[in-house]
Design an enzyme around this catalytic site. Structure first.
Site, PDB file in Angstrom:
ATOM      1  N   CYS A  75     -19.036  37.943  48.111  1.00 58.35           N
ATOM      2  CA  CYS A  75     -18.858  39.329  48.579  1.00 58.35           C
ATOM      3  C   CYS A  75     -17.483  39.499  49.242  1.00 58.35           C
ATOM      4  O   CYS A  75     -17.237  38.958  50.324  1.00 58.35           O
ATOM      5  CB  CYS A  75     -19.984  39.661  49.551  1.00 58.35           C
ATOM      6  SG  CYS A  75     -19.788  41.191  50.469  1.00 58.35           S
ATOM      7  N   CYS A 103     -17.562  41.035  52.722  1.00 56.61           N
ATOM      8  CA  CYS A 103     -18.093  40.048  53.677  1.00 56.61           C
ATOM      9  C   CYS A 103     -16.987  39.112  54.140  1.00 56.61           C
ATOM     10  O   CYS A 103     -16.869  38.812  55.332  1.00 56.61           O
ATOM     11  CB  CYS A 103     -19.209  39.226  53.039  1.00 56.61           C
ATOM     12  SG  CYS A 103     -20.655  40.165  52.522  1.00 56.61           S
TER      13      CYS A 103
END
Length: 144
Positions: free
Chosen positions: A67, A70
Protein backbone atom coordinates in the site's frame (compact mmCIF):
# COMPACT_ATOMS: atom_id res chain seq x y z
CA UNK A 1 9.69 -5.24 15.82
CA UNK A 2 8.10 -8.41 17.10
CA UNK A 3 4.96 -9.03 19.09
CA UNK A 4 7.15 -9.95 22.10
CA UNK A 5 8.75 -6.53 22.15
CA UNK A 6 11.67 -4.67 20.71
CA UNK A 7 14.92 -3.01 21.76
CA UNK A 8 14.84 0.79 21.79
CA UNK A 9 17.70 3.23 22.33
CA UNK A 10 16.75 5.88 24.88
CA UNK A 11 16.52 9.28 23.18
CA UNK A 12 17.91 10.91 26.35
CA UNK A 13 20.91 8.78 27.29
CA UNK A 14 21.30 6.25 24.46
CA UNK A 15 20.94 3.18 26.69
CA UNK A 16 19.33 0.18 25.02
CA UNK A 17 16.06 -0.97 26.59
CA UNK A 18 13.80 -3.93 25.86
CA UNK A 19 10.29 -2.54 25.37
CA UNK A 20 7.53 -5.12 25.90
CA UNK A 21 4.56 -5.29 23.56
CA UNK A 22 1.99 -5.69 26.32
CA UNK A 23 1.82 -4.21 29.79
CA UNK A 24 0.02 -1.41 31.61
CA UNK A 25 1.60 1.97 32.27
CA UNK A 26 4.45 3.66 30.45
CA UNK A 27 7.78 2.31 29.31
CA UNK A 28 10.82 4.07 30.75
CA UNK A 29 14.57 3.86 30.35
CA UNK A 30 16.16 1.54 32.90
CA UNK A 31 19.16 3.86 33.18
CA UNK A 32 17.84 7.46 33.21
CA UNK A 33 14.08 6.83 33.64
CA UNK A 34 13.09 8.98 30.63
CA UNK A 35 9.89 8.02 28.82
CA UNK A 36 10.60 5.78 25.82
CA UNK A 37 8.83 5.66 22.47
CA UNK A 38 6.45 2.70 22.47
CA UNK A 39 6.15 1.29 18.95
CA UNK A 40 5.28 -2.41 18.64
CA UNK A 41 3.49 -4.81 16.30
CA UNK A 42 0.41 -6.92 16.91
CA UNK A 43 -1.43 -9.59 14.98
CA UNK A 44 -4.71 -11.46 15.28
CA UNK A 45 -3.36 -13.59 18.13
CA UNK A 46 -1.70 -10.82 20.17
CA UNK A 47 -3.97 -7.83 19.50
CA UNK A 48 -6.19 -8.11 22.59
CA UNK A 49 -3.22 -8.48 24.91
CA UNK A 50 -1.09 -5.75 23.30
CA UNK A 51 -3.93 -3.22 23.09
CA UNK A 52 -6.09 -4.40 26.00
CA UNK A 53 -3.40 -4.15 28.69
CA UNK A 54 -2.52 -0.58 27.71
CA UNK A 55 -3.44 2.18 30.12
CA UNK A 56 -2.17 4.83 27.71
CA UNK A 57 -4.14 5.76 24.59
CA UNK A 58 -3.19 3.43 21.72
CA UNK A 59 -2.79 4.51 18.09
CA UNK A 60 -3.22 1.45 15.86
CA UNK A 61 -1.89 1.69 12.30
CA UNK A 62 -3.56 -0.92 10.06
CA UNK A 63 -1.43 -1.11 6.92
CA UNK A 64 -0.08 -3.43 4.20
CA UNK A 65 3.38 -3.59 2.60
CA UNK A 66 2.02 -3.12 -0.94
CA UNK A 67 0.00 0.00 0.00
CA UNK A 68 1.64 3.24 -1.21
CA UNK A 69 -0.35 5.55 1.09
CA UNK A 70 0.50 3.26 4.03
CA UNK A 71 4.21 3.61 3.27
CA UNK A 72 3.71 7.36 2.94
CA UNK A 73 2.32 7.83 6.47
CA UNK A 74 4.39 5.14 8.19
CA UNK A 75 7.32 7.49 9.02
CA UNK A 76 4.84 10.00 10.47
CA UNK A 77 3.24 7.32 12.66
CA UNK A 78 6.66 6.21 13.87
CA UNK A 79 7.60 9.85 14.60
CA UNK A 80 4.42 10.22 16.66
CA UNK A 81 5.59 7.36 18.89
CA UNK A 82 8.71 9.43 19.62
CA UNK A 83 6.94 12.80 19.97
CA UNK A 84 4.34 11.39 22.35
CA UNK A 85 6.68 9.08 24.31
CA UNK A 86 5.10 8.36 27.68
CA UNK A 87 1.74 9.64 26.46
CA UNK A 88 0.83 7.30 23.59
CA UNK A 89 1.44 3.70 22.54
CA UNK A 90 1.68 2.96 18.81
CA UNK A 91 0.80 -0.47 17.45
CA UNK A 92 1.34 -1.49 13.81
CA UNK A 93 -0.90 -4.21 12.33
CA UNK A 94 -0.20 -5.72 8.91
CA UNK A 95 -3.70 -6.25 7.45
CA UNK A 96 -2.47 -8.99 5.08
CA UNK A 97 -1.12 -11.05 7.99
CA UNK A 98 -3.97 -10.21 10.39
CA UNK A 99 -7.27 -10.14 8.46
CA UNK A 100 -9.24 -10.82 11.63
CA UNK A 101 -8.45 -7.37 13.01
CA UNK A 102 -9.66 -5.75 9.80
CA UNK A 103 -12.89 -7.78 9.87
CA UNK A 104 -13.45 -7.08 13.56
CA UNK A 105 -13.12 -3.32 13.02
CA UNK A 106 -14.97 -3.17 9.69
CA UNK A 107 -11.89 -1.85 7.89
CA UNK A 108 -12.43 -1.66 4.15
CA UNK A 109 -9.62 0.74 3.20
CA UNK A 110 -6.05 1.21 4.33
CA UNK A 111 -4.28 2.91 5.85
CA UNK A 112 -6.71 3.07 8.73
CA UNK A 113 -5.58 4.57 12.02
CA UNK A 114 -7.60 3.59 15.07
CA UNK A 115 -7.35 5.38 18.38
CA UNK A 116 -8.13 3.24 21.39
CA UNK A 117 -8.79 4.66 24.83
CA UNK A 118 -9.70 2.53 27.86
CA UNK A 119 -9.73 -0.63 25.74
CA UNK A 120 -12.23 0.59 23.14
CA UNK A 121 -12.09 2.42 19.83
CA UNK A 122 -12.48 6.17 20.41
CA UNK A 123 -11.87 7.45 16.86
CA UNK A 124 -10.42 6.57 13.46
CA UNK A 125 -8.79 8.19 10.46
CA UNK A 126 -8.91 6.52 7.04
CA UNK A 127 -6.43 7.31 4.28
CA UNK A 128 -3.13 9.13 4.08
CA UNK A 129 -3.73 12.47 5.73
CA UNK A 130 -1.08 15.21 6.07
CA UNK A 131 1.46 14.88 8.89
CA UNK A 132 0.23 17.99 10.70
CA UNK A 133 -3.33 16.71 10.72
CA UNK A 134 -2.23 13.31 12.08
CA UNK A 135 -0.13 15.00 14.76
CA UNK A 136 -3.04 17.17 15.83
CA UNK A 137 -5.43 14.20 15.87
CA UNK A 138 -3.05 12.05 17.96
CA UNK A 139 -2.36 14.97 20.28
CA UNK A 140 -6.05 15.25 21.15
CA UNK A 141 -5.89 11.75 22.62
CA UNK A 142 -2.33 11.53 24.00
CA UNK A 143 -2.30 11.27 27.78
CA UNK A 144 -1.46 14.49 29.61
Amino acid sequence: MSSAGTVVACPSCGAKNRVPSARPGKVRCAKCHADLPWLVTADDASFDEVVGKATLPVLIDVWAPWCGPCRQISPVVEQLSREFAGRLKVVKVNSDESPGISRRHGITGIPTLLMYRNGAEADRVVGAVPAGQLRQWAGRFAAA
